[in-house]
Every structure is written in structure tokens, then in C-alpha cells.
Design a protein around this motif. Sequence first.
Motif, PDB file in Angstrom:
ATOM      1  N   LEU A 163      22.244 -45.879  -1.312  1.00  0.00           N
ATOM      2  CA  LEU A 163      23.393 -46.713  -1.107  1.00  0.00           C
ATOM      3  C   LEU A 163      23.722 -47.555  -2.550  1.00  0.00           C
ATOM      4  CD1 LEU A 163      22.279 -48.489   2.191  1.00  0.00           C
ATOM      5  CD2 LEU A 163      24.411 -46.984   1.660  1.00  0.00           C
ATOM      6  N   ARG A 164      22.672 -48.028  -3.207  1.00  0.00           N
ATOM      7  CA  ARG A 164      22.847 -48.392  -4.778  1.00  0.00           C
ATOM      8  C   ARG A 164      23.647 -47.545  -5.619  1.00  0.00           C
ATOM      9  NH1 ARG A 164      18.212 -49.830  -5.850  1.00  0.00           N
ATOM     10  NH2 ARG A 164      18.421 -51.928  -4.599  1.00  0.00           N
ATOM     11  N   THR A 165      23.454 -46.098  -5.453  1.00  0.00           N
ATOM     12  CA  THR A 165      24.147 -45.041  -6.155  1.00  0.00           C
ATOM     13  C   THR A 165      25.715 -45.134  -5.954  1.00  0.00           C
ATOM     14  OG1 THR A 165      22.118 -43.638  -6.205  1.00  0.00           O
ATOM     15  CG2 THR A 165      24.157 -42.650  -6.462  1.00  0.00           C
ATOM     16  N   VAL A 166      25.940 -45.406  -4.318  1.00  0.00           N
ATOM     17  CA  VAL A 166      27.159 -45.201  -3.755  1.00  0.00           C
ATOM     18  C   VAL A 166      28.106 -46.587  -4.243  1.00  0.00           C
ATOM     19  CG1 VAL A 166      28.881 -45.208  -1.549  1.00  0.00           C
ATOM     20  CG2 VAL A 166      26.640 -43.857  -1.669  1.00  0.00           C
ATOM     21  N   TYR A 167      27.384 -47.851  -4.061  1.00  0.00           N
ATOM     22  CA  TYR A 167      28.091 -48.836  -4.525  1.00  0.00           C
ATOM     23  C   TYR A 167      28.518 -48.985  -5.827  1.00  0.00           C
ATOM     24  CZ  TYR A 167      27.414 -51.272  -0.019  1.00  0.00           C
ATOM     25  OH  TYR A 167      27.557 -51.686   1.306  1.00  0.00           O
ATOM     26  N   SER A 168      27.490 -48.430  -6.991  1.00  0.00           N
ATOM     27  CA  SER A 168      27.698 -48.345  -8.353  1.00  0.00           C
ATOM     28  C   SER A 168      29.044 -47.579  -8.324  1.00  0.00           C
ATOM     29  CB  SER A 168      26.614 -48.076  -9.140  1.00  0.00           C
ATOM     30  OG  SER A 168      26.582 -46.587  -9.166  1.00  0.00           O
ATOM     31  N   ILE A 169      29.445 -46.687  -7.759  1.00  0.00           N
ATOM     32  CA  ILE A 169      30.263 -45.755  -8.080  1.00  0.00           C
ATOM     33  C   ILE A 169      31.726 -46.504  -7.610  1.00  0.00           C
ATOM     34  CG2 ILE A 169      31.688 -43.542  -7.459  1.00  0.00           C
ATOM     35  CD1 ILE A 169      28.647 -42.462  -6.903  1.00  0.00           C
ATOM     36  N   LEU A 170      31.644 -47.177  -6.445  1.00  0.00           N
ATOM     37  CA  LEU A 170      32.786 -47.842  -5.802  1.00  0.00           C
ATOM     38  C   LEU A 170      33.220 -49.199  -6.614  1.00  0.00           C
ATOM     39  CD1 LEU A 170      31.814 -47.757  -1.955  1.00  0.00           C
ATOM     40  CD2 LEU A 170      33.630 -46.462  -3.253  1.00  0.00           C
ATOM     41  N   TYR A 171      32.163 -49.707  -7.463  1.00  0.00           N
ATOM     42  CA  TYR A 171      32.480 -50.816  -8.012  1.00  0.00           C
ATOM     43  C   TYR A 171      32.779 -50.622  -9.359  1.00  0.00           C
ATOM     44  CZ  TYR A 171      31.214 -54.177  -4.281  1.00  0.00           C
ATOM     45  OH  TYR A 171      31.133 -54.978  -3.109  1.00  0.00           O
ATOM     46  N   ASN A 172      32.265 -49.584  -9.958  1.00  0.00           N
ATOM     47  CA  ASN A 172      32.535 -49.195 -11.351  1.00  0.00           C
ATOM     48  C   ASN A 172      33.475 -48.063 -11.553  1.00  0.00           C
ATOM     49  OD1 ASN A 172      30.791 -51.317 -12.429  1.00  0.00           O
ATOM     50  ND2 ASN A 172      29.106 -49.984 -11.780  1.00  0.00           N
ATOM     51  N   THR A 173      34.177 -47.691 -10.935  1.00  0.00           N
ATOM     52  CA  THR A 173      35.178 -46.805 -11.173  1.00  0.00           C
ATOM     53  C   THR A 173      36.675 -47.247 -10.594  1.00  0.00           C
ATOM     54  OG1 THR A 173      33.570 -45.117 -10.461  1.00  0.00           O
ATOM     55  CG2 THR A 173      35.691 -44.249 -10.653  1.00  0.00           C
ATOM     56  N   PRO A 174      37.500 -47.047 -11.401  1.00  0.00           N
ATOM     57  CA  PRO A 174      38.971 -47.588 -10.911  1.00  0.00           C
ATOM     58  C   PRO A 174      39.027 -46.928  -9.518  1.00  0.00           C
ATOM     59  CG  PRO A 174      38.967 -46.945 -13.105  1.00  0.00           C
ATOM     60  CD  PRO A 174      37.550 -46.610 -12.991  1.00  0.00           C
ATOM     61  N   ALA A 175      39.724 -47.823  -8.502  1.00  0.00           N
ATOM     62  CA  ALA A 175      39.938 -47.507  -7.242  1.00  0.00           C
ATOM     63  C   ALA A 175      40.999 -46.163  -7.049  1.00  0.00           C
ATOM     64  CB  ALA A 175      40.484 -48.560  -6.303  1.00  0.00           C
ATOM     65  N   HIS A 176      41.959 -46.213  -7.896  1.00  0.00           N
ATOM     66  CA  HIS A 176      42.766 -45.358  -7.813  1.00  0.00           C
ATOM     67  C   HIS A 176      42.359 -43.842  -8.182  1.00  0.00           C
ATOM     68  CE1 HIS A 176      43.144 -46.351 -12.121  1.00  0.00           C
ATOM     69  NE2 HIS A 176      43.703 -45.044 -12.298  1.00  0.00           N
ATOM     70  N   ILE A 177      41.092 -43.755  -8.953  1.00  0.00           N
ATOM     71  CA  ILE A 177      40.485 -42.663  -9.365  1.00  0.00           C
ATOM     72  C   ILE A 177      39.681 -41.736  -8.349  1.00  0.00           C
ATOM     73  CG2 ILE A 177      38.834 -41.513 -10.884  1.00  0.00           C
ATOM     74  CD1 ILE A 177      40.113 -43.369 -13.083  1.00  0.00           C
ATOM     75  N   GLU A 183      16.173 -43.482   9.354  1.00  0.00           N
ATOM     76  CA  GLU A 183      16.923 -44.519   8.859  1.00  0.00           C
ATOM     77  C   GLU A 183      18.216 -44.017   7.815  1.00  0.00           C
ATOM     78  OE1 GLU A 183      15.849 -48.627   6.419  1.00  0.00           O
ATOM     79  OE2 GLU A 183      15.160 -46.711   5.522  1.00  0.00           O
ATOM     80  N   LEU A 184      18.204 -42.756   7.519  1.00  0.00           N
ATOM     81  CA  LEU A 184      19.211 -42.031   6.980  1.00  0.00           C
ATOM     82  C   LEU A 184      20.495 -41.528   7.729  1.00  0.00           C
ATOM     83  CD1 LEU A 184      17.234 -40.208   4.004  1.00  0.00           C
ATOM     84  CD2 LEU A 184      18.545 -42.196   3.588  1.00  0.00           C
ATOM     85  N   LYS A 185      20.109 -41.856   8.981  1.00  0.00           N
ATOM     86  CA  LYS A 185      21.102 -41.247  10.059  1.00  0.00           C
ATOM     87  C   LYS A 185      21.830 -42.550  10.673  1.00  0.00           C
ATOM     88  CE  LYS A 185      18.417 -37.206  10.958  1.00  0.00           C
ATOM     89  NZ  LYS A 185      18.802 -36.447   9.957  1.00  0.00           N
ATOM     90  N   SER A 186      21.064 -43.098  11.579  1.00  0.00           N
ATOM     91  CA  SER A 186      21.682 -44.302  12.334  1.00  0.00           C
ATOM     92  C   SER A 186      21.939 -45.533  11.296  1.00  0.00           C
ATOM     93  CB  SER A 186      20.662 -44.782  13.482  1.00  0.00           C
ATOM     94  OG  SER A 186      19.546 -45.314  13.111  1.00  0.00           O
ATOM     95  N   THR A 187      21.121 -45.961  10.415  1.00  0.00           N
ATOM     96  CA  THR A 187      21.427 -47.059   9.590  1.00  0.00           C
ATOM     97  C   THR A 187      22.555 -46.918   8.659  1.00  0.00           C
ATOM     98  OG1 THR A 187      19.243 -47.768   9.830  1.00  0.00           O
ATOM     99  CG2 THR A 187      20.381 -48.703   8.071  1.00  0.00           C
ATOM    100  N   LEU A 188      22.321 -45.659   7.780  1.00  0.00           N
ATOM    101  CA  LEU A 188      23.277 -45.231   7.014  1.00  0.00           C
ATOM    102  C   LEU A 188      24.670 -45.197   7.566  1.00  0.00           C
ATOM    103  CD1 LEU A 188      23.908 -43.880   4.175  1.00  0.00           C
ATOM    104  CD2 LEU A 188      23.510 -41.669   4.920  1.00  0.00           C
ATOM    105  N   ASP A 189      24.914 -44.624   8.919  1.00  0.00           N
ATOM    106  CA  ASP A 189      26.133 -44.705   9.622  1.00  0.00           C
ATOM    107  C   ASP A 189      26.878 -46.076   9.603  1.00  0.00           C
ATOM    108  OD1 ASP A 189      26.040 -41.852   9.689  1.00  0.00           O
ATOM    109  OD2 ASP A 189      25.428 -41.639  11.667  1.00  0.00           O
ATOM    110  N   ILE A 190      25.835 -46.846   9.825  1.00  0.00           N
ATOM    111  CA  ILE A 190      26.592 -48.217   9.900  1.00  0.00           C
ATOM    112  C   ILE A 190      27.009 -48.896   8.722  1.00  0.00           C
ATOM    113  CG2 ILE A 190      25.701 -50.746  10.366  1.00  0.00           C
ATOM    114  CD1 ILE A 190      23.518 -49.770  12.321  1.00  0.00           C
ATOM    115  N   TYR A 191      26.440 -48.537   7.592  1.00  0.00           N
ATOM    116  CA  TYR A 191      27.030 -48.938   6.265  1.00  0.00           C
ATOM    117  C   TYR A 191      28.220 -48.068   6.072  1.00  0.00           C
ATOM    118  CZ  TYR A 191      22.832 -51.818   4.783  1.00  0.00           C
ATOM    119  OH  TYR A 191      21.975 -52.418   4.238  1.00  0.00           O
TER     120      TYR A 191
END
Length: 258
Positions: free
Chosen positions: A72-86, A101-109
Motif C-alpha cells: 500500500l505504501r508503494t501505491v500511495y507514494s505514486i498517488l501522492y507524488n505523481t501529478p494526478a493528470h498523468i 489479507e491481500l484479498k479482503s483487506t486490500l479490497d477495502i482499501y
Amino acid sequence: MDVSEISPEDLPQYRDDFSRDDFNGYLSDIISMHRIVDDYRPDICKDLRYPKVLPEIGVVIPFKDEHLSVLLRTVYSILYNTPAHIVKEIVLVDDGSENSELKSTLDIYLENMEKVRVIRLRKSVGLMMARQAGINSIDAEYFVCLDCHMEVLPGWIEPLLSRLLEEPKALLCSNVGSIDRLTFKLHHAELPQIRYFFPFLIFNLDASTGKYKQSFVESRTNDTEPFPFGIIQGMMVVMRKSWFMQLGGVRFLDEDMG
């Protein structure tokens, strides 16, 4: 974090995480999943300016039984540090994970991440074929394949996309640092020899180097300019999708590597 700082009741969890992942998963779960890290780029990189209009990207992140907070930290870093229009889309490819956990919990996020979706493969097909499954599914003209345990900094994608506009048939990788497996501190990759030596693989897959021509070395005005490489670090691949597919997709990168 020293082991002495961990409470006795949490020690079994710490040891289990470390035994399974070979890194401090206990600390990863404490650190914010969308933390702000220091921008350690040299000033010359920060001062560069790129076209305001850049193409959209699809980011492909394969994973198999990765520690959830790290993924999730990998994903958040992309969302927060990349221009949204890109960022057009981020595709997570579950390569046959068994961790629930990589199924049900991940889906919630993911319910709260409109640009992020997951593809789940019935059985593990290996890294390269999992990447191909993600690349096949994206609509963006350009793709970025990243490992599932990375964090990007501000300004990471602009120079790569700008270079692809100049060289549409290029395969790119940026300067990749490291994350300490005990402390989760980020370290910048020092490249003292990069100006002078060209790395490549010889017939038995050993790495070797040859000197760049002196004329090429002298032609580079600063270290932000791109340089040709015979091999790339596998944790990042940036390319135009149509050209990648024309070359044969993962067969171009060697599907047996997975």
C-alpha cells in the motif's frame, strides 16, 4: 528500531514478520502508509523543467504474498507524488497470493482509490507473465512496471516521459535507491562510475563493463542527461506499450525470468 523497543507481547509478531519477509514488517505497519519523505534529489534535478503536457501512464505492480502495508505504501507514494493528470490507472496484479489479507483487506482499501484496481491470477505465473497480464489490461499509451516494495519521490515520472517523447522506442529506468530493511529509511543510490562505464551481460550472464567513448563522456553537460545502458534494474521498466508489444511483450524481456 531496536528489538529492545518492542513490547514482549509484540515480539512473536515481529519475529514472524521478519522470518517470513526478511525485513521489519512490524515497523512497516507502524509507519504511515502515505508518509512524506525527504526529497534528496540534487538541486540540478529539482531545477529542470519539463513540458506541461505529458502523456498518461498506466502503472503495473505485480505482487505475491507481499506485506500489505509495504504494498500500500508503494501505491500511495505514486498517488501522492505523481501529478494526478498523468496517472491514468494503477493495476495491481496478484500472482497467486495465499495471504488472505491481500484479498479482503486490500479490497477495502481499494474501494477508496478510484484509479487503482487489482487483477487476481488463479495460479502463480511468475513475475514477467504477471507484468504482461497487467500491461495487457491498461488503456494508457505508456506503462511503468514497478516492484511492489518501492516508494517514488516527487518529480520521478516527468523526466522519463519527456525522454520517451524524444525517443519513442526507448526502454527506460531511472536512478533507483534503496529502502533499509530494518529502519525503512530511504537511501540515494550513488553512481560514481556511471559516467565512464557501460554495463552489459556476456554470454554466460555475468555482468561486465566497457568504457564509454571519451567523446560521449565529454558531450554530456551534466549528470541529469540520459545515457545508454546494456542492462537495466528490473524493479522499474518504463516504455511505450505499442512498441513493447510490437517487440513481443515479455518475450522481449525474457519470459523465463519469471
